[in-house]
Write an enzyme that holds these catalytic residues in place. Structure first.
Site, short mmCIF file in Angstrom:
data_model
loop_
_atom_site.label_atom_id
_atom_site.label_comp_id
_atom_site.label_asym_id
_atom_site.label_seq_id
_atom_site.Cartn_x
_atom_site.Cartn_y
_atom_site.Cartn_z
N LYS A 1 0.85 -1.20 0.00
CA LYS A 1 0.00 0.00 0.00
C LYS A 1 0.88 1.25 0.00
CE LYS A 1 -3.88 2.06 2.64
NZ LYS A 1 -4.72 1.93 3.88
N SER B 1 -9.87 1.94 3.06
CA SER B 1 -8.98 2.70 2.21
C SER B 1 -7.98 1.86 1.41
CB SER B 1 -8.20 3.71 3.05
OG SER B 1 -7.31 3.06 3.92
N SER C 1 -10.01 -0.38 7.26
CA SER C 1 -9.39 -0.22 5.94
C SER C 1 -8.68 -1.46 5.40
CB SER C 1 -8.40 0.94 5.96
OG SER C 1 -9.09 2.16 5.92
#
Lengths: 94, 482
Positions: free
Chosen positions: B72, B147, B171
């Site tokens: 990420k 997210s 997330s």
């Protein structure tokens, strides 16, 4: 409380400048969110300790010993403007 | 068989039997990414040359030897971009490895690729990325969750063997549920946050996205542990998180929090989760009802505490030392204000302003302090529940993936999408989402996630409970048609 919410003043505290459209939109959206969080007033919190962190940390110390870390070049490698190992910014004192 | 479809542990077995090599696996993966990522949009960038040289010299005897892991875009990998999907960090290059990256490297893994996300991890759909759109691999007109939307989408689309994400209010678990993979949020402090760009420091935790529960355990074995560079990481004895895999469920008690089974859940999600609960009963687990009485306050507490912490953490993005700096500046105030105002996206600004307000003079006690006290009550709810049960069982998200654009004008409605995941971050305990079936929407099958919540530091038990269900059902073998 949310009636007193002034989006421009609060944005200034956070060093943000809003466009007219943003200011209008945020004023209404954030007032709605502040209205929603008012429900916390229903909860009886008398005698309840606040939680800042879920694990109970006291002071966490480590030995004060030098170790390898960034070189000056590495530390400055993302600076937008620099010269002579210093970061350049506009004049701070007029 | 196409190498890119393998789980992490199957790939590892093939390396060790000599059937394939890390270089072949990397090329197969790159071919897959080149074929499907133009549709999915999970990757922001990949450093193929570096990965190739690392694959060529990989030591497959190490725990994750030669396995590419996608990251990420909020976790620093030295030499790679790290932008948190924000314009304010466009052009930023990491000058160090996060602790989790150092640990992956020490275990022989190859950090490969940067994954799209909501800007600074603020969002539930990845629509807040300032850089790119990511689609759900099961229906490209829908969101992948957020997210960590990129982290979930690439694993579900077989564009990564596994990935890392971060979970502040759901997330990891929510996008895992919406894309149909396994997402684990470890106990707060289990995994070092050093090198993770901070959103809300008392809630953030890094965790893995994988195709199977076993892979999740294998990654946690590598990621966890005390780190002197993160003073909030926990000093706990080393353990093997795979040790309960394969154990039967006799004597295991699972609690259904009654507040998580009320109106507002999509009927198909409800049906899939209830079928999973019946399956647990069939496997020998005992199901009991429990109560988490302060559940309805969790979203309100979260949006005070998380935004307050974010407003402080994001003060560092001022255009001085790194990141984007505005041009034609009159003075230093102008530099701060314009760099921030031009660099941050709308949701980030909204949350910084909300966080600044709840911490500002005169409002601190009414909002922030009160939220911290209700947070204590939420923690106590979980402590009481875990006295009675081994884990809690519930939906991860009240609904399957929604359409891109459906929620973007209504922040409050978007916040309520995290209703089942947020309390766990406030309480600090661990949680996992795994596939438990599908909802059919407009002729498309959309994954449904089952959430299991475990007590503090009981990841091994939680993974064992998740594994028993996974192995008795077909869901983890399903793949989207791309």
């Amino acid at each position: 409380m949310s009636a007193e919410f002034d989006v421009r003043h609060t944005a200034h505290l956070a060093r943000l400048e809003l466009s007219e459209t943003e200011a209008t939109r945020f004023q209404s959206q954030l007032s709605q969110i502040l209205g929603y969080v008012e429900k916390l007033k229903e909860v009886d919190v008398s005698g309840v300790e606040p939680t800042a962190h879920t694990a109970e940390f006291l002071n966490v110390f480590r030995a004060d010993e030098p170790r390898d870390w960034f070189t000056t070049e590495e530390a400055l490698s993302n600076a937008p403007r620099q010269a002579n190992h210093l970061i350049i910014v506009p004049k701070v004192i007029e | 068989m196409d190498l890119h479809t393998l789980s992490l542990s199957s790939l590892q077995a093939r390396f060790r039997s000599g059937e394939t090599t890390p270089s072949e696996a990397l090329e197969a993966l790159e071919t897959r990414v080149a074929a499907v990522d133009p549709k999915v949009g999970g990757y922001l960038s990949r450093n193929l040359e570096r990965a190739r040289s690392e694959a060529a010299t990989a030591d497959i005897s190490l725990p994750l030897g030669g396995i590419p892991i996608a990251i990420k875009d909020v976790i620093n990998v030295k030499g790679d971009p790290c932008t948190a999907a924000s314009k304010i960090l466009q052009g930023y290059t990491s000058s160090y490895d996060a602790t989790v990256i150092r640990k992956l490297r020490a275990a022989g893994a190859i950090p490969f690729g940067r994954l799209n996300m909501d800007e600074f991890a603020m969002g539930s759909s990845t629509e807040n990325s300032a850089l790119q759109r990511t689609s759900n691999p099961w229906d490209l007109s829908r969101i992948p969750g957020g997210s960590s939307g990129g982290s979930a989408a690439v694993v579900a689309a077989d564009e990564a063997f596994a990935s890392l994400g971060s979970d502040t209010g759901g997330s990891i678990r929510q996008p895992a549920a919406l894309c149909g993979c396994v997402g684990l949020k470890p106990t707060y402090g289990r995994v070092s946050r050093f090198g993770l760009m901070a959103f809300a420091s008392s809630l953030d935790q890094i965790g893995p996205f994988t195709k199977t529960v076993k892979d999740s355990a294998l990654l946690l074995n590598v990621l966890s542990g005390k780190d002197p560079l993160d003073s909030t990481s926990l000093e706990t004895p080393a353990e093997d998180y795979t040790r309960f895999l394969g154990r039967d469920l006799k004597g295991v008690r699972l609690g259904m929090p009654k507040e998580y089974f009320i109106g507002g859940i999509d009927p198909q999600v409800n049906a899939a989760v209830r079928a999973a609960i019946s399956q647990y009963e069939a496997l020998g687990a005992e199901i009991v009802e429990v109560s988490l009485p302060h559940t309805e306050y969790a979203v309100a507490v979260y949006y005070i505490i998380a935004t307050a912490e974010a407003s402080a953490n994001l003060a560092r993005y001022d255009g001085v030392r790194y990141g984007r700096r505005a041009e034609d500046l009159r003075n230093i105030q102008d530099l701060y204000v314009r760099s921030r105002s031009e660099g941050f996206g709308e949701e980030v600004k909204r949350r910084i302003i909300l966080g600044t307000y709840v911490l500002s003079s005169g409002y601190y006690d009414a909002y922030y302090l009160r939220a911290q006290k209700v947070r204590t009550l939420i923690r106590q709810d979980f402590e009481n529940a875990f006295k009675k049960v081994d884990a809690l069982i519930c939906p991860t998200s009240p609904e399957a993936a929604f359409k891109i654009g459906d929620r973007s004008g209504d922040p409050l409605k978007m916040y309520l999408a995290d209703i089942f995941t947020i309390a766990t971050n406030l309480a600090g305990n661990c949680g996992i989402s795994l596939p438990c079936g599908f909802a059919e929407m407009e002729g498309r099958r959309l994954p449904v996630g089952l959430q299991l919540l475990g007590n503090n530091l009981e990841e091994a038990k939680l993974l064992g409970i998740a594994h028993a269900y996974e192995q008795s059902t077909p869901w983890h073998k399903e793949r989207p048609a791309l």
